[in-house]
Write an enzyme that holds these catalytic residues in place. Sequence first.
Site, mmCIF file in Angstrom:
data_model
loop_
_atom_site.group_PDB
_atom_site.id
_atom_site.type_symbol
_atom_site.label_atom_id
_atom_site.label_comp_id
_atom_site.label_asym_id
_atom_site.label_seq_id
_atom_site.Cartn_x
_atom_site.Cartn_y
_atom_site.Cartn_z
ATOM 1 N N ASP A 259 0.815 -1.210 0.000
ATOM 2 C CA ASP A 259 0.000 0.000 0.000
ATOM 3 C C ASP A 259 0.852 1.266 0.000
ATOM 4 O OD1 ASP A 259 -2.622 1.452 0.459
ATOM 5 O OD2 ASP A 259 -1.554 2.022 2.292
ATOM 6 N N GLU A 296 1.670 -0.174 -4.891
ATOM 7 C CA GLU A 296 0.781 0.944 -5.210
ATOM 8 C C GLU A 296 1.607 2.212 -5.052
ATOM 9 O OE1 GLU A 296 -2.990 3.597 -3.755
ATOM 10 O OE2 GLU A 296 -1.827 2.407 -2.340
#
Length: 604
Positions: A259, A296
């Site tokens: 993330d 990401e």
Amino acid sequence: MQIGANYIENGQCEFTVWAPLRQALTLEIVSPQTRSIAMTPQERGYWQVTLENISPQTQYWYRLDGETLRPDPASHYQPQGVHQPSQVIDHSHFAWEDSNWQGIPLSDYIAYELHVGTFTPAGTFDAVISRLPDLQELGINAIELMPVAQFPGSRNWGYDGVYPFAVQNSYGGPEGLKRLVNACHQQGIAVILDVVYNHFGPEGNYTRDFGPYFTDRYQTPWGSAMNFDDACSDGVRNFVIENALYWFREYHVDALRLDAIHAIYDFGAKHILAELAQRTQEFCQQQRRQVYLIAESDLNDVRVINPPEIGGYGIHAQWSDDFHHCLHTLLTGEQQGYYQDFGTCEQLAKAFQESFVYSWDYSPFRQRYHGSYAGDRPPTQFFVCSSNHDQVGNRMLGERLSHLVSFAGAKLAAASVLLSPYMPLLFMGEEYGESAPFLYFISHNDPDLVEAVREGRKREFAAFHSEGEPPDAASVETFQKCQLNWEKRHQGKHQVLLNWYRHLIQLRRQHPALQASDRRRTIASSDEEKKLVFLHRYHPSSAVFCIFNFNQQAVSYTFSDGIWKQKLNSEQSQWLGSGISILEKANQGDTISLPPQSVVMYEK
């Protein structure tokens, strides 16, 4: 250093915790019987003790300097939540049935992102298993789970997790996740797990009591950054690397989605992501099993995915936000926030061709130059989507793309993603045009924190107050509104859209030109005046030519070469299109009329 409570065998368990700033640590066994055991200091701030007669259900705390009681930062399970004792888990006893599972090459992934709590009414891992045949029939071969690390309460996106090794108790805990992964592998589906290494959540975050897990050198949107390059950072780096290997080793996870790596700050000579990639590759060699890291990132920086030999971190793949933003703005016309940087067909053509639209180009939103050139990296290093949890859930009302565009626009979005040379990612429910929103929700126990979240959401969406107040993130009703309506997939337009997705996935898998992943065999261009995007994809035995019409009006196109046979047409009556006939075969000089927001694909 392997951390946490590592159950060995025959009642023996080794407890290891990193607490470099503490003078004394005591292991407090609280169930099934109480015991206090002084821990022995090791090098570089680790404390350790090995005990006999420990059952896998044993619950324990750590007492810091003879005073404060805290759960284990590397707890493998928090059966009573974030504020209560940790529990020992015996990972060796689970009866895995995936010994024949060889995995799936990352380049073949057709991924499906889901939130365990809202994917089914039950909101558990076991309930997800019951839906796997539906995903398999659709053509999905990889599911991506939003974070499942223990968070406060039972309702949360998962990015407020505070125990990265502990599987959420309300979802089914360690056993439930293992059953899900086991079932996925038996049905030919890989598992991607979303993990958060840039921050911890605010409630139940007791890691500061053990050591300098965070640094004030940098700030993230969610608070202090993780300490990857300051004093004592070696313990934090080990914590993260051990966590990644733990998911691969103990839960047989196939890939990790990292993330928001743009909020991972490390100015040391070896970036933590590079070290993580190196240790992951060593794991693959030792286990003779391939696993993957997927980042990401909004940096548009190819160093993330470049191999180490040319100065990269060696991460296997990353999400391409630019592709989504191009597609979203062309379909919706929205221009607020970062969408102001997008909105042309030329940009989408560049995204098809090079992955990044901003490759050291000036960004009006950022008011600076942004990005690097990615056109020499394989397309199979990029995931693209028309929606995901962020792009839906960070809207005030959580509207899905199917709420914002016409049925024709939804079909056009699906084709843009699934006919691209990149790995596609679907967000749960998009395949049948789910009507439920996906809102932001929490179930924090601290009333002050809940109120802070409410006020923060109001400030964030102040410009939208004419549309009403943002839904209360702490409300049970807000959470319940987000549960999928699975019965709709068999009704009317929803069923047609589902069949459209299924057909596109079949085309992608079966047509040689759509399987090709060589940049040199992909050529994209555009006609800005007509709002057309063209995509040629080649294979030695065949070629396809896709025409995407983002215009709200019908426009014409004249073929300049070749003899083409129609393979796909979104306007056919079976797809609830206009039914307008478009040439089945097209020769050089032939002109076709393309209805508004339509897509047609030819082959030769």
